[in-house]
Design an enzyme around this catalytic site. Structure first.
Site, PDB file in Angstrom:
ATOM      1  N   LYS A  89      23.021  55.069   2.459  1.00 22.19           N
ATOM      2  CA  LYS A  89      22.654  53.845   1.756  1.00 22.19           C
ATOM      3  C   LYS A  89      23.425  53.703   0.444  1.00 22.19           C
ATOM      4  O   LYS A  89      24.038  54.647  -0.050  1.00 22.19           O
ATOM      5  CB  LYS A  89      21.148  53.804   1.487  1.00 22.19           C
ATOM      6  CG  LYS A  89      20.311  53.620   2.735  1.00 22.19           C
ATOM      7  CD  LYS A  89      20.672  52.357   3.508  1.00 22.19           C
ATOM      8  CE  LYS A  89      20.277  51.093   2.778  1.00 22.19           C
ATOM      9  NZ  LYS A  89      20.669  49.860   3.536  1.00 22.19           N
ATOM     10  N   TYR A  99      27.121  52.526   3.509  1.00 24.78           N
ATOM     11  CA  TYR A  99      26.675  51.135   3.502  1.00 24.78           C
ATOM     12  C   TYR A  99      26.551  50.697   2.052  1.00 24.78           C
ATOM     13  O   TYR A  99      25.948  51.403   1.236  1.00 24.78           O
ATOM     14  CB  TYR A  99      25.316  50.988   4.191  1.00 24.78           C
ATOM     15  CG  TYR A  99      25.354  51.132   5.692  1.00 24.78           C
ATOM     16  CD1 TYR A  99      26.050  50.221   6.474  1.00 24.78           C
ATOM     17  CD2 TYR A  99      24.693  52.178   6.324  1.00 24.78           C
ATOM     18  CE1 TYR A  99      26.092  50.347   7.861  1.00 24.78           C
ATOM     19  CE2 TYR A  99      24.724  52.311   7.706  1.00 24.78           C
ATOM     20  CZ  TYR A  99      25.427  51.395   8.474  1.00 24.78           C
ATOM     21  OH  TYR A  99      25.467  51.529   9.829  1.00 24.78           O
ATOM     22  N   ARG A 128      17.560  59.536   6.331  1.00 27.30           N
ATOM     23  CA  ARG A 128      18.796  59.822   7.055  1.00 27.30           C
ATOM     24  C   ARG A 128      19.722  60.689   6.212  1.00 27.30           C
ATOM     25  O   ARG A 128      19.543  60.831   5.004  1.00 27.30           O
ATOM     26  CB  ARG A 128      19.512  58.511   7.415  1.00 27.30           C
ATOM     27  CG  ARG A 128      18.835  57.702   8.495  1.00 27.30           C
ATOM     28  CD  ARG A 128      19.476  56.330   8.680  1.00 27.30           C
ATOM     29  NE  ARG A 128      19.157  55.434   7.568  1.00 27.30           N
ATOM     30  CZ  ARG A 128      19.570  54.167   7.494  1.00 27.30           C
ATOM     31  NH1 ARG A 128      20.318  53.664   8.463  1.00 27.30           N
ATOM     32  NH2 ARG A 128      19.227  53.408   6.466  1.00 27.30           N
ATOM     33  N   HIS A 158      26.521  46.741   0.975  1.00 30.31           N
ATOM     34  CA  HIS A 158      25.815  45.455   0.847  1.00 30.31           C
ATOM     35  C   HIS A 158      25.889  44.936  -0.594  1.00 30.31           C
ATOM     36  O   HIS A 158      24.875  44.582  -1.200  1.00 30.31           O
ATOM     37  CB  HIS A 158      24.352  45.605   1.286  1.00 30.31           C
ATOM     38  CG  HIS A 158      24.196  46.123   2.685  1.00 30.31           C
ATOM     39  ND1 HIS A 158      24.528  45.371   3.796  1.00 30.31           N
ATOM     40  CD2 HIS A 158      23.741  47.313   3.156  1.00 30.31           C
ATOM     41  CE1 HIS A 158      24.282  46.077   4.898  1.00 30.31           C
ATOM     42  NE2 HIS A 158      23.816  47.249   4.538  1.00 30.31           N
ATOM     43  N   GLU A 175      29.557  48.376   6.581  1.00 33.16           N
ATOM     44  CA  GLU A 175      29.151  47.113   7.208  1.00 33.16           C
ATOM     45  C   GLU A 175      30.247  46.062   7.264  1.00 33.16           C
ATOM     46  O   GLU A 175      30.083  45.036   7.940  1.00 33.16           O
ATOM     47  CB  GLU A 175      27.910  46.532   6.505  1.00 33.16           C
ATOM     48  CG  GLU A 175      28.150  45.917   5.145  1.00 33.16           C
ATOM     49  CD  GLU A 175      28.122  46.911   3.998  1.00 33.16           C
ATOM     50  OE1 GLU A 175      28.182  46.479   2.837  1.00 33.16           O
ATOM     51  OE2 GLU A 175      28.020  48.137   4.267  1.00 33.16           O
ATOM     52  N   ASP A 214      18.880  43.417   3.726  1.00 25.45           N
ATOM     53  CA  ASP A 214      19.853  44.181   2.944  1.00 25.45           C
ATOM     54  C   ASP A 214      21.085  43.352   2.596  1.00 25.45           C
ATOM     55  O   ASP A 214      21.952  43.802   1.842  1.00 25.45           O
ATOM     56  CB  ASP A 214      20.247  45.495   3.634  1.00 25.45           C
ATOM     57  CG  ASP A 214      20.700  45.309   5.060  1.00 25.45           C
ATOM     58  OD1 ASP A 214      20.920  44.161   5.483  1.00 25.45           O
ATOM     59  OD2 ASP A 214      20.828  46.328   5.774  1.00 25.45           O
TER      60      ASP A 214
END
Length: 373
Positions: free
Chosen positions: A75, A94, A15, A96, A118, A270
């Site tokens: 990511k 993102y 992506r 996490h 997120e 994740d």
């Protein structure tokens, strides 16, 4: 503002954090967009498409990080990327952090302002920047599970939809949110026997009204969960606590008691995973066996369909990226209060309570941390 978009370097992550549409929205407002050469190729977007909308293509990630005031990614940053951040830089991606404490420590050392997709949360508790990837991950979870149930892949040799005179495979979905409901819709389409468990009766009622008996809904408790998991051919775990580590709902004893060749798909990996036997895998090497049960725990499931995922992600993130570029973090938060929940790190401070608790560090309210930078 100068906005930088590097090429994603996580294993099998194709992506990219922006589309040509997003580039146009930023450049027309006077912002500079730096995109690493080839960043969009994995999503079938070539450099010329970005350049046509005003982006500047730079040869490597170093030039993106050196030039950008805000870095937009998909990511969590990898070790080599963390080293390139400088104090005061804004990161929008993102994160996490509960699942990646080493990365959290690296970001805190670099004194950045890190905003996590997120944990951006609306007043109704929905997660607008996680939702599109949850849709994709949920749908792909059922597809992946169906594939690995094939005998050639190590599974039981079960066709989810069955055939005339032979029962359908049983799919148990743990969690009736966006990922879980999308996993269920694909399983229903495959004509599987589908059960969804959740503690939220409202979510179960919605599924009941949509599927009129084609999905069986059950209130989740330890006994019911154990009974359904042991009877399943495919179990899909989608449980999420925003910012925090996912609860381990399926124990190792449950896994030990499952049918040989059954499949577990951990969409929550994740955030650490919701199965006790889960460990993160990649698209290159997606499964492993524990107690003769196949585990699929890819940490970036939507990365397998990057063209679809990239456009879905940018549709959700763009308004916030434009606001951050135009008004800065504090100004963007004033216009979009839900961004407050997205602020995970400011300088040396962890600003999301669930993230701080998972990491075992003190929580500093984001407004207080922003006032000090």
């Amino acid at each position: 503002m100068i906005v930088g978009v590097p090429k994603e370097i996580k294993t099998e992550e194709h992506r990219v954090a922006i589309t040509p549409v997003g580039t146009r929205e930023l450049t027309e407002r006077g912002h500079t967009v730096l995109i690493e050469k080839g960043a969009g190729e994995g999503s079938s977007i070539v450099d010329e498409e970005f350049e046509a909308q005003g982006a500047t293509i730079v040869p490597n990630a170093g030039e993106v990080f050196d030039g950008a005031e805000m870095v937009i990614k998909v990511k969590e940053p990898q070790d080599s990327e963390i080293e390139m951040f400088r104090p005061g830089q804004v990161l929008f991606t993102y994160l996490h952090l509960a699942a990646y404490p080493r990365m959290a420590a690296g970001l805190l050392e670099r004194d950045v302002i890190a905003i996590a997709y997120e944990t951006v949360q609306l007043p109704d508790h929905s997660l607008p920047l996680l939702a599109p990837m949850s849709e994709i991950a949920g749908r792909m979870a059922t597809q992946a599970g169906a594939y690995f149930l094939g005998k050639a892949e190590g599974g039981r040799g079960v066709l989810l939809g069955g055939v005339t005179g032979v029962r359908s495979g049983k799919v148990v979905v743990i969690g009736g949110g966006i990922a879980g409901s999308n996993a269920a819709v694909i399983a229903v389409g495959m004509q599987a026997d589908v059960v969804v468990l959740d503690t939220d009766i409202g979510k179960l009622r919605t599924l009941d009204s949509l599927y009129l008996g084609r999905v069986r809904t059950l209130h989740s408790n330890r006994l019911t969960l154990e009974e359904e998991v042991l009877d399943a051919d495919l179990v899909i775990g989608t449980v999420l606590v925003p910012g925090a580590s996912a609860p381990k709902l399926v124990t190792e004893d449950m896994v030990r008691g499952m049918k040989r060749g059954s499949v577990l798909v951990d969409v929550a990996i994740d955030q650490g995973g919701c199965f006790a036997t889960s460990r993160e895998t990649t698209h290159t090497d997606p499964v492993y066996l524990v107690h003769d049960v196949l585990h699929y725990a890819v940490g970036n499931i939507p990365g397998a369909v990057p063209h679809t995922s990239t456009y879905a992600l940018t549709n959700a993130t763009l308004r916030y990226a434009v606001s951050l570029a135009s008004y800065g973090v504090s100004g963007a938060v004033e216009r979009h209060p839900e961004l407050t929940g997205g602020i995970n790190v400011v300088g040396k401070s962890v600003c999301h309570p669930a993230v701080a608790e998972s990491l075992g560090v003190a929580h500093v309210p984001p407004q207080e941390a922003l006032a000090s930078v």
